[in-house]
Write an enzyme that holds these catalytic residues in place. Structure first.
Site, PDB file in Angstrom:
ATOM      1  CG  HIS A 167      -2.032  -0.995   1.081  1.00 42.18           C
ATOM      2  ND1 HIS A 167      -3.302  -0.662   0.684  1.00 42.18           N
ATOM      3  CD2 HIS A 167      -2.041  -2.347   1.237  1.00 42.18           C
ATOM      4  CE1 HIS A 167      -4.050  -1.753   0.615  1.00 42.18           C
ATOM      5  NE2 HIS A 167      -3.307  -2.793   0.948  1.00 42.18           N
ATOM      6  CG  ASP A 375       0.071   9.344   0.865  1.00 40.83           C
ATOM      7  OD1 ASP A 375       0.054   8.167   1.231  1.00 40.83           O
ATOM      8  OD2 ASP A 375      -0.682  10.218   1.335  1.00 40.83           O
TER       9      ASP A 375
HETATM   10  C1  GDG Z   1      -2.146   3.858   3.339  1.00 43.52           C
HETATM   11  C2  GDG Z   1      -1.095   4.540   2.438  1.00 43.52           C
HETATM   12  C3  GDG Z   1      -2.747   4.462   0.550  1.00 43.52           C
HETATM   13  C4  GDG Z   1      -9.041   9.843   7.659  1.00 43.52           C
HETATM   14  N1  GDG Z   1      -9.518  10.642   8.632  1.00 43.52           N
HETATM   15  C5  GDG Z   1     -10.773  10.236   8.879  1.00 43.52           C
HETATM   16  C6  GDG Z   1     -11.084   9.179   8.043  1.00 43.52           C
HETATM   17  N2  GDG Z   1      -9.995   8.959   7.310  1.00 43.52           N
HETATM   18  C7  GDG Z   1      -9.910   7.927   6.259  1.00 43.52           C
HETATM   19  C8  GDG Z   1      -9.939   8.590   4.891  1.00 43.52           C
HETATM   20  C9  GDG Z   1      -9.237   7.550   4.020  1.00 43.52           C
HETATM   21  C10 GDG Z   1      -8.289   6.867   5.008  1.00 43.52           C
HETATM   22  O1  GDG Z   1      -8.676   7.246   6.324  1.00 43.52           O
HETATM   23  C11 GDG Z   1      -6.847   7.346   4.807  1.00 43.52           C
HETATM   24  O2  GDG Z   1      -6.332   6.766   3.642  1.00 43.52           O
HETATM   25  P1  GDG Z   1      -5.086   7.390   2.868  1.00 43.52           P
HETATM   26  O3  GDG Z   1      -4.957   6.678   1.585  1.00 43.52           O
HETATM   27  O4  GDG Z   1      -5.309   8.847   2.679  1.00 43.52           O
HETATM   28  O5  GDG Z   1      -3.817   7.216   3.814  1.00 43.52           O
HETATM   29  P2  GDG Z   1      -3.132   6.069   4.788  1.00 43.52           P
HETATM   30  O6  GDG Z   1      -3.935   5.873   6.009  1.00 43.52           O
HETATM   31  O7  GDG Z   1      -1.736   6.538   5.038  1.00 43.52           O
HETATM   32  O8  GDG Z   1      -3.131   4.719   3.923  1.00 43.52           O
HETATM   33  C12 GDG Z   1      -1.792   5.367   1.358  1.00 43.52           C
HETATM   34  C13 GDG Z   1      -3.657   3.670   1.473  1.00 43.52           C
HETATM   35  O9  GDG Z   1      -2.910   2.951   2.467  1.00 43.52           O
HETATM   36  C14 GDG Z   1      -4.506   2.652   0.689  1.00 43.52           C
HETATM   37  O10 GDG Z   1      -3.698   1.806  -0.079  1.00 43.52           O
HETATM   38  O11 GDG Z   1      -3.552   5.304  -0.269  1.00 43.52           O
HETATM   39  O12 GDG Z   1      -0.830   5.925   0.474  1.00 43.52           O
HETATM   40  O13 GDG Z   1      -0.232   5.373   3.220  1.00 43.52           O
HETATM   41  O14 GDG Z   1     -10.144   6.593   3.537  1.00 43.52           O
HETATM   42  O15 GDG Z   1     -11.268   8.834   4.559  1.00 43.52           O
HETATM   43  N3  GDG Z   1     -12.271   8.560   8.039  1.00 43.52           N
HETATM   44  C15 GDG Z   1     -13.214   9.030   8.912  1.00 43.52           C
HETATM   45  N4  GDG Z   1     -12.966  10.043   9.793  1.00 43.52           N
HETATM   46  C16 GDG Z   1     -11.777  10.679   9.800  1.00 43.52           C
HETATM   47  O16 GDG Z   1     -11.579  11.595  10.604  1.00 43.52           O
HETATM   48  N5  GDG Z   1     -14.434   8.464   8.939  1.00 43.52           N
END
Ligand code: GDG
Length: 479
Positions: A167, A375
């Site tokens: 990821h 990222d």
């Molecule tokens: C890893 C990789 C890759 C965040 N704050 C809240 C909330 N979130 C949810 C978002 C999103 C998820 O968390 C975060 O996903 P990201 O992709 O932005 O980042 P990572 O957590 O670092 O994920 C990344 C991912 O894996 C998938 O392969 O994209 O590069 O680092 O879905 O919506 N959700 C809620 N409240 C919040 O305050 N409900």
């Protein structure tokens, strides 16, 4: 689809289960992976999830917890000792592998005992999987905490169908080779039949690491080695867009947006959402906001509100505690500098908001600043796009997020260049409606297409693996 078609059983393995046991109760979590897997067709695939359920569950309660998780959630918990969890997760995974995967050797830490804990936990996962996996099942392993697992499974069960998905980014081999256990980690991943990445760049780097560290010569996307044949593939993760559309259509949404308008006094909202992680570039973003505010007249400044939703993350790891303090003091300085009787520029939430609030925030924000230093993908960028169903907003997106390779119509920035980010922010806030609409429509089409392709891609992972397994069998036959 014929009802007679046999379902493929997927054993989905991640460090954390999509449920957590806290205070004796089961809480469902909703990360990006959970959301992406929700779209898998239940008529074609039976999904079972294996992983750590969180917390330190006393031995006399483990059987009851296992039963509940199995019957109600289709999950098989793997119970880890507090000591192993600390060495494996906070230590080796997040202290040493994560910083290198994100090009930050300066944050690298390594302690005696962490590697042994990492090996023990991977072995514990392997034993649990081998106890439940049938010969026709597909085992799908997720992420950098479990890089040894495919190799361990392959050794015990040479014919098992195994996929591994990373990821995060995979960095240049010049950076990855700093890791003391680089060779074991890469060799472990090669136990899989199919290894997936978000972008071709990450795949290419992994391929170079295989060549340099193991001395193997891959044939484009196929790597032949003594454990068989491994194919590399690009499978960018998408979002479950229908879930966002359903939420946006809920009457509660209008009330929430009305509430935000009241709370923030009709100000223009600029949104940031992420885990509080040094890879996400929060401090650099605050520098850019400082520059932007310094160059904006006081009356206009008072009409803009920056909302930061920063979900606490890995607080047992030193670098993350330091980051939290740094972010809090940078926000304090910024608010101290620009607060007037009618506005303080940054509203900081050190916590998470629920899904309905998140969607309403995405829909209300005129601009989303998604400016990580690096990222793997970044789902927030795609989620913001999915929520621009009414007046279209503008996405300011880092060129170092995997998402930038798909969302070309965003304002793409170098997150290290505070001046350029401040300029993009100004452009976004004063962009004419027609241009906002044209850019957002292009991205919305893309996000919709990604969802289709990704969910289909994830669903097809099983068939992709079947193809790889056939290739590997032919390879074994040919000697
Ligand atoms: C890893 C990789 C890759 C965040 N704050 C809240 C909330 N979130 C949810 C978002 C999103 C998820 O968390 C975060 O996903 P990201 O992709 O932005 O980042 P990572 O957590 O670092 O994920 C990344 C991912 O894996 C998938 O392969 O994209 O590069 O680092 O879905 O919506 N959700 C809620 N409240 C919040 O305050 N409900």
């Amino acid at each position: 689809m014929s009802g007679l078609m046999r379902k493929t059983s997927i054993i989905n393995v991640s460090n954390r289960l999509p449920v957590t046991i806290r205070d004796g109760k089961v809480h469902k979590s909703s990360g990006g992976l959970v959301a992406a897997l929700e779209g898998i067709d239940p008529n074609r695939f039976a999904l079972r999830w294996l992983g750590w359920p969180g917390g330190d569950i006393p031995q006399d309660r483990q059987e009851a917890v296992s039963r509940t998780l199995d019957q109600e959630f289709g999950c098989t918990p793997i119970f880890l000792s507090a000591e192993d969890m600390s060495g494996h997760y906070e230590g080796l995974s997040n202290g040493s592998i994560w910083p290198l995967l994100h090009y930050m050797p300066g944050k690298f830490q390594y302690q005696p005992g962490w590697w042994e804990a990492y090996e023990r936990v991977n072995q514990q996962f392997a034993d649990a999987i081998l106890g439940v996996a049938g010969d026709d099942d597909v085992v799908w392993v997720h992420d950098y905490q479990l890089m040894l697992l495919p190799g361990m499974l392959r050794q015990a069960r040479p014919n098992l169908r195994i996929g591994f998905f990373l990821h995060t980014p995979f960095p240049s081999q010049e950076v990855f080779r700093c890791h003391p256990n680089r060779t074991e980690l890469v060799r472990g991943v090669l136990g899989a039949n199919l290894v997936g990445f978000h972008t071709f760049g990450y795949l290419r780097h992994f391929r170079s690491a295989v060549m340099r560290l193991l001395g193997l010569e891959p044939e484009f996307l196929d790597i032949r080695h003594d454990g068989g044949l491994t194919r590399l593939g690009v499978h960018p993760i998408g979002i479950n867009a229908p879930a966002f559309e359903r939420q946006l259509a809920d009457p509660q949404q209008e009330q929430l947006r009305e509430k935000f308008r009241d709370t923030f006094d009709g100000k223009r909202l600029v949104l940031s959402v992420e885990r509080l992680d040094y890879s996400k570039g929060l401090l650099q973003r605050l520098d850019a906001i400082d520059l932007f505010l310094a160059e904006t007249d006081a009356a206009t400044r008072d009409t803009i509100k920056f909302i930061f939703v920063s979900v606490p993350s890995r607080e047992n790891v030193g670098a993350y505690r330091v980051l939290r303090e740094d972010v809090e003091s940078a926000i304090g300085r910024l608010n101290g500098k620009y607060t007037t009787l009618v506005n303080s520029p940054v509203h900081f939430i050190h916590g998470s908001v629920d899904f309905a609030q998140l969607c309403a925030l995405y829909a209300s924000a005129e601009v989303a600043m998604v400016t990580p230093l690096v990222d793997g993908m970044n789902l927030v960028a795609k989620e913001y796009v999915a929520c621009q169903t009414q007046s279209p907003g503008v996405l300011v997106l880092s060129e170092f997020a995997g998402a930038a390779q798909e969302l070309f119509s965003a304002l793409i920035v170098n997150p290290y260049d505070a001046k350029a980010v401040a300029r993009a922010l100004r452009e976004a806030l004063w962009m004419p409606h027609a241009e906002r609409e044209a850019r957002m429509n292009a991205m919305r089409r893309r996000v919709g297409a990604i969802v289709h392709r990704c969910l289909a891609g994830m669903s097809d992972f099983g068939s992709g693996l079947a193809g790889c397994v056939r290739g590997a069998e032919a390879h074994r036959r040919d000697g």
